[in-house]
Enzyme design. Sequence first.
Site, PDB file in Angstrom:
ATOM      1  N   HIS A  15       5.079  -1.694   6.970  1.00 49.75           N
ATOM      2  CA  HIS A  15       6.190  -1.992   6.048  1.00 49.75           C
ATOM      3  C   HIS A  15       5.642  -2.613   4.767  1.00 49.75           C
ATOM      4  O   HIS A  15       5.423  -3.821   4.679  1.00 49.75           O
ATOM      5  CB  HIS A  15       7.200  -2.945   6.705  1.00 49.75           C
ATOM      6  CG  HIS A  15       8.441  -3.141   5.870  1.00 49.75           C
ATOM      7  ND1 HIS A  15       9.710  -2.884   6.359  1.00 49.75           N
ATOM      8  CD2 HIS A  15       8.619  -3.538   4.584  1.00 49.75           C
ATOM      9  CE1 HIS A  15      10.603  -3.130   5.405  1.00 49.75           C
ATOM     10  NE2 HIS A  15       9.953  -3.531   4.318  1.00 49.75           N
ATOM     11  N   HIS A  58       5.727  -1.705   0.300  1.00 42.93           N
ATOM     12  CA  HIS A  58       6.247  -0.839  -0.766  1.00 42.93           C
ATOM     13  C   HIS A  58       5.164  -0.589  -1.800  1.00 42.93           C
ATOM     14  O   HIS A  58       4.435  -1.511  -2.173  1.00 42.93           O
ATOM     15  CB  HIS A  58       7.437  -1.512  -1.451  1.00 42.93           C
ATOM     16  CG  HIS A  58       8.594  -1.744  -0.528  1.00 42.93           C
ATOM     17  ND1 HIS A  58       9.720  -0.953  -0.531  1.00 42.93           N
ATOM     18  CD2 HIS A  58       8.787  -2.668   0.443  1.00 42.93           C
ATOM     19  CE1 HIS A  58      10.568  -1.393   0.387  1.00 42.93           C
ATOM     20  NE2 HIS A  58      10.023  -2.441   0.999  1.00 42.93           N
ATOM     21  N   HIS A 118      15.652  -0.189   6.255  1.00 43.82           N
ATOM     22  CA  HIS A 118      15.745  -1.655   6.261  1.00 43.82           C
ATOM     23  C   HIS A 118      17.140  -2.006   6.802  1.00 43.82           C
ATOM     24  O   HIS A 118      18.117  -1.331   6.464  1.00 43.82           O
ATOM     25  CB  HIS A 118      15.708  -2.225   4.848  1.00 43.82           C
ATOM     26  CG  HIS A 118      14.386  -2.168   4.139  1.00 43.82           C
ATOM     27  ND1 HIS A 118      13.694  -1.016   3.919  1.00 43.82           N
ATOM     28  CD2 HIS A 118      13.656  -3.160   3.556  1.00 43.82           C
ATOM     29  CE1 HIS A 118      12.582  -1.296   3.239  1.00 43.82           C
ATOM     30  NE2 HIS A 118      12.522  -2.596   3.006  1.00 43.82           N
ATOM     31  N   GLU A 123      18.427  -7.995   7.154  1.00 42.98           N
ATOM     32  CA  GLU A 123      17.583  -8.910   6.374  1.00 42.98           C
ATOM     33  C   GLU A 123      18.485  -9.797   5.520  1.00 42.98           C
ATOM     34  O   GLU A 123      18.714 -10.957   5.811  1.00 42.98           O
ATOM     35  CB  GLU A 123      16.618  -8.100   5.496  1.00 42.98           C
ATOM     36  CG  GLU A 123      15.754  -8.937   4.572  1.00 42.98           C
ATOM     37  CD  GLU A 123      15.163  -8.108   3.418  1.00 42.98           C
ATOM     38  OE1 GLU A 123      15.652  -6.993   3.153  1.00 42.98           O
ATOM     39  OE2 GLU A 123      14.229  -8.610   2.757  1.00 42.98           O
ATOM     40  N   ASP A 179       5.421  -6.263   3.242  1.00 41.57           N
ATOM     41  CA  ASP A 179       6.545  -5.946   2.348  1.00 41.57           C
ATOM     42  C   ASP A 179       6.123  -5.711   0.890  1.00 41.57           C
ATOM     43  O   ASP A 179       5.887  -4.568   0.520  1.00 41.57           O
ATOM     44  CB  ASP A 179       7.628  -7.029   2.449  1.00 41.57           C
ATOM     45  CG  ASP A 179       9.038  -6.476   2.195  1.00 41.57           C
ATOM     46  OD1 ASP A 179       9.170  -5.255   2.019  1.00 41.57           O
ATOM     47  OD2 ASP A 179       9.997  -7.267   2.187  1.00 41.57           O
ATOM     48  N   ASP A 180       6.059  -6.750   0.071  1.00 41.33           N
ATOM     49  CA  ASP A 180       5.607  -6.633  -1.334  1.00 41.33           C
ATOM     50  C   ASP A 180       4.552  -7.719  -1.547  1.00 41.33           C
ATOM     51  O   ASP A 180       4.825  -8.744  -2.171  1.00 41.33           O
ATOM     52  CB  ASP A 180       6.783  -6.844  -2.292  1.00 41.33           C
ATOM     53  CG  ASP A 180       7.896  -5.834  -2.081  1.00 41.33           C
ATOM     54  OD1 ASP A 180       7.661  -4.638  -2.320  1.00 41.33           O
ATOM     55  OD2 ASP A 180       8.991  -6.245  -1.654  1.00 41.33           O
TER      56      ASP A 180
END
Length: 351
Positions: free
Chosen positions: A24, A26, A207, A210, A288-289
């Site tokens: 996961h 991006h 997603h 969250e 994630d990021d």
Amino acid sequence: MGTATPQVEGVDELIAALPKAELHVHLEGSIVPELALRLAARRGVALPGAERGVEGLREAYRFASFRDFLKVYIALSNTLQQAEDFSDAVFGIAEGLAAQRICWVEMTFTPMTHVTQGVDPDAMLAGLADGRRRALDQLGVEFAWVFDVVRSLPEQGPQTLELALRARDQGVIGLGVGGPEGPQWSVAPLAEVFERGRSEGLKSVPHAGEQHGPPSLRETLDLLAPDRIGHGVRCLEDPELTAELADRQIPLEVCPSSNVALGVVPSFAAHPLPRLLAAGVELSLASDDPPLFGTTLIEEYQRCAAAFEWGPAQVLAIAQAGVRHSFMPEQRKRELLAAQRQVAQAHASQP
Ligand SMILES: [Zn+2]
């Protein structure tokens, strides 16, 4: 938990040494400041804080709100315009993954963000393919893609699916849903696109759970038939839902530092990851990021090991979950699981 938890000797070394999968993360949110400046200079794109160089940009990355986060994210997206930009972004990200011994990454990419800005879809796909090929040939990092749709823009679903199918032989494995999550953004308008995607062999990797809780997860389970769920941590607000995720063995991709940075949980120590494991929910760790949340996949492992007092066995178990929950070919899975066990054994037999 709490502060100053004892660290098992050598766990950090094991984390660094294990070959890992990341499920996961991006593309746009993986561009570190140095790479962002290079890409922005090429196209004359203004990045927040960039007039003060890498330091200024690094400061802008430490956003104060979700709005600031989006501002940086959109600016990073705007640096990607032509094939070579996408290729260089992928390769630059791959260098950071290789340094962490991440050999398989399922990376989320939002094609329509770029296409609606006037980027030529063929150039975009060609750039991704070129970067992916260079990453595998030169760094041994293999990319698979999840093309995702922004939840608040479901009208982009059909074209996202079309692009995903067109790029299937370039590593696209699934469809995702990202962006803002709340009661006003149902995934119902995307149900048909996901159904078509699944009938073509694409995985469903949305997603959910969250920024919004159990109703979002319920809807996602009912309408999108997820093979895996991004985040999902708020299932714990509904014990029945938690039990269902555990029973159906639908794995979560858990990104603790992201959850802390975006205020989903109050602190790393308070993260529900141990409670999810205790409830029998399958999960892997993800970033994630990463530069935007001040982390890397390795740091996610290290922070969990420190906060939740993980020893080598727990670290290995989580790393193996990342491989088991991935969509890599079965043979590759068996080899990578064996390689991980070997590294852990070598680590255990060190004096
Ligand atoms: Zn995400």
